[in-house]
Design a protein around this motif. Structure first.
Motif, PDB file in Angstrom:
ATOM      1  N   LEU A 147       0.860  -1.179   0.000  1.00 37.67           N
ATOM      2  CA  LEU A 147       0.000   0.000   0.000  1.00 37.67           C
ATOM      3  C   LEU A 147       0.898   1.232   0.000  1.00 37.67           C
ATOM      4  CD1 LEU A 147      -2.969   0.862   0.171  1.00 37.67           C
ATOM      5  CD2 LEU A 147      -2.716   0.959   2.639  1.00 37.67           C
ATOM      6  N   ALA A 148       0.674   2.157  -0.929  1.00 33.36           N
ATOM      7  CA  ALA A 148       1.593   3.278  -1.137  1.00 33.36           C
ATOM      8  C   ALA A 148       1.073   4.555  -0.484  1.00 33.36           C
ATOM      9  CB  ALA A 148       1.806   3.516  -2.627  1.00 33.36           C
ATOM     10  N   PRO A 149       1.886   5.209   0.373  1.00 36.54           N
ATOM     11  CA  PRO A 149       1.499   6.522   0.923  1.00 36.54           C
ATOM     12  C   PRO A 149       1.513   7.577  -0.184  1.00 36.54           C
ATOM     13  CG  PRO A 149       3.251   5.485   2.220  1.00 36.54           C
ATOM     14  CD  PRO A 149       3.136   4.724   0.946  1.00 36.54           C
ATOM     15  N   PRO A 150       0.877   8.747   0.058  1.00 35.43           N
ATOM     16  CA  PRO A 150       0.866   9.791  -0.972  1.00 35.43           C
ATOM     17  C   PRO A 150       2.251  10.402  -1.183  1.00 35.43           C
ATOM     18  CG  PRO A 150      -0.098  10.598   1.067  1.00 35.43           C
ATOM     19  CD  PRO A 150       0.099   9.124   1.247  1.00 35.43           C
ATOM     20  N   THR A 151       2.421  11.018  -2.335  1.00 34.10           N
ATOM     21  CA  THR A 151       3.692  11.678  -2.657  1.00 34.10           C
ATOM     22  C   THR A 151       4.000  12.767  -1.631  1.00 34.10           C
ATOM     23  OG1 THR A 151       3.285  11.282  -5.005  1.00 34.10           O
ATOM     24  CG2 THR A 151       4.938  12.944  -4.439  1.00 34.10           C
ATOM     25  N   GLY A 152       5.245  12.833  -1.199  1.00 38.10           N
ATOM     26  CA  GLY A 152       5.643  13.831  -0.211  1.00 38.10           C
ATOM     27  C   GLY A 152       5.584  13.336   1.214  1.00 38.10           C
ATOM     28  N   SER A 153       5.130  12.087   1.427  1.00 39.39           N
ATOM     29  CA  SER A 153       5.067  11.537   2.784  1.00 39.39           C
ATOM     30  C   SER A 153       6.472  11.261   3.306  1.00 39.39           C
ATOM     31  CB  SER A 153       4.242  10.255   2.806  1.00 39.39           C
ATOM     32  OG  SER A 153       2.912  10.490   2.385  1.00 39.39           O
ATOM     33  N   ALA A 154       6.598  11.281   4.629  1.00 38.20           N
ATOM     34  CA  ALA A 154       7.885  11.033   5.271  1.00 38.20           C
ATOM     35  C   ALA A 154       7.695  10.005   6.376  1.00 38.20           C
ATOM     36  CB  ALA A 154       8.461  12.326   5.853  1.00 38.20           C
ATOM     37  N   PRO A 155       8.752   9.246   6.715  1.00 36.84           N
ATOM     38  CA  PRO A 155       8.637   8.262   7.800  1.00 36.84           C
ATOM     39  C   PRO A 155       8.129   8.912   9.087  1.00 36.84           C
ATOM     40  CG  PRO A 155      10.681   7.926   6.604  1.00 36.84           C
ATOM     41  CD  PRO A 155      10.082   9.198   6.067  1.00 36.84           C
ATOM     42  N   GLY A 156       7.139   8.274   9.693  1.00 40.14           N
ATOM     43  CA  GLY A 156       6.552   8.785  10.928  1.00 40.14           C
ATOM     44  C   GLY A 156       5.238   9.518  10.736  1.00 40.14           C
ATOM     45  N   ASP A 157       4.891   9.893   9.488  1.00 38.23           N
ATOM     46  CA  ASP A 157       3.617  10.573   9.241  1.00 38.23           C
ATOM     47  C   ASP A 157       2.460   9.660   9.648  1.00 38.23           C
ATOM     48  OD1 ASP A 157       4.870  12.792   8.307  1.00 38.23           O
ATOM     49  OD2 ASP A 157       4.502  12.398   6.179  1.00 38.23           O
TER      50      ASP A 157
END
Length: 317
Positions: free
Chosen positions: A244-254
């Motif tokens: 499952l892919a997070p949105p573009t611009g996401s960072a670890p811990g979001d």
């Protein structure tokens, strides 16, 4: 095109100036300006309506929480009141000093002195004890009913979902079907996750990828390695699996949250309540590839929605 009245959008002098500058196309220019103004106004109204709807959803969720708290406080007061009444009912009442079934004195005879106390007859004593026991059982049943706490919420807000970056992936030394990933979720040290991704996805492709990690499952040992989370995947079948892919611009811990289900997640999901198993069936990928819980998208606030890279209409696990 029918001629439009521009008096409500443009000053008469402005309309006259446009007509003077371009007598042939002036009317069309004014119509175009009015159309653009109306579209801008409708767009602003639509945006305000969406903001108001989101605000109402959040306020509705808060009201539900307040109602549950007030309900719990009311139940606590009723329980204490019933317990107090039960305590008072257990207090033994004084024994009656009136003689039971005392025969009447014959006429002219001197009345015998009344004894200070007379023990109740055995039958009457048994009846009183029976009534007292029945009253105690009823009071205990009322206390048990009132002491039940309101059922805790079971929804996606209890899941601690975070964006993580897979730093490394390797085969499990004791199992060919398992792999071990080191995942950065914005903490002081990466988390170790044991999964079965190695049989469906090339381990080389996992390294450096962003993923969604369930972080508040109880840590467990799998084939000698302690797993500290679960990487969420979307799957249309046992052989078709992808992260499952997070949105573009996401960072670890979001944090990954749900607009319709506000609230802080559990520090650790109670294993006896089987929260993950109960929510799992409602985690889906829709026909647009968006991950959702009961129609509410997996959202990284300010960055967008989590999606399946290519799959649609499939489950999340």
């Amino acid at each position: 095109m029918d001629k439009m009245d521009t008096s409500d959008l443009f000053h008469p002098s402005l309309a006259a100036a446009v007509m003077k500058l371009d007598p042939e196309d002036g009317e069309q220019i004014l119509d175009y300006f009015k159309t653009q103004a109306l579209l801008t106004r409708e767009k602003a109204l639509l945006q305000a309506s969406v903001r108001e709807q989101k605000k109402l959803l959040v306020e509705n969720a808060k009201l539900k929480t307040d109602i549950e708290q007030l309900k719990f406080q009311l139940q606590e007061k009723q329980r204490r009141r019933t317990a107090k009444a039960l305590h008072l009912s257990k207090t033994v009442s004084p024994v009656s000093t009136t003689p039971v079934n005392q025969p009447a004195a014959p006429a002219g005879a001197t009345a015998a002195p009344t004894p200070l106390s007379t023990a109740p007859a055995p039958q009457e004593r048994r009846e009183k004890q029976g009534r007292r026991r029945r009253g105690d059982r009823k009071a205990c049943q009322i206390i048990d009913a009132l002491s039940l706490e309101p059922a805790p919420r079971v929804d996606a807000s209890r899941l601690d979902l975070r964006v993580g970056r897979i730093l490394s992936a390797r085969r499990h030394p004791l199992s060919e079907s398992m792999s071990i990933q080191e995942v950065d979720v914005g903490e002081n040290a990466p988390r170790t996750v044991v999964s079965k991704l190695g049989t469906k996805i090339q381990l080389e492709e996992l390294q450096g990828s962003l993923a969604v990690l369930l972080c508040n499952l109880k840590a467990c040992k799998l084939k000698g390695v302690v797993s500290q989370g679960r990487i969420l995947c979307c799957a249309s079948s046992d052989d078709c699996l992808e992260l499952l892919a997070p949105p573009t611009g996401s960072a670890p811990g979001d944090r990954v949250t749900f607009l319709n289900y506000p609230g802080e997640p559990d520090r650790e999901l109670p294993s006896k309540q089987r929260i993950w198993e109960r929510l799992h069936a409602d985690l889906q990928v829709d026909n647009k590839g968006v991950a959702n819980y009961k129609g509410c998208g997996f959202e990284v606030k300010g960055k967008g929605l989590c999606r399946a890279p290519s799959l649609t209409n499939c489950t999340i696990r």
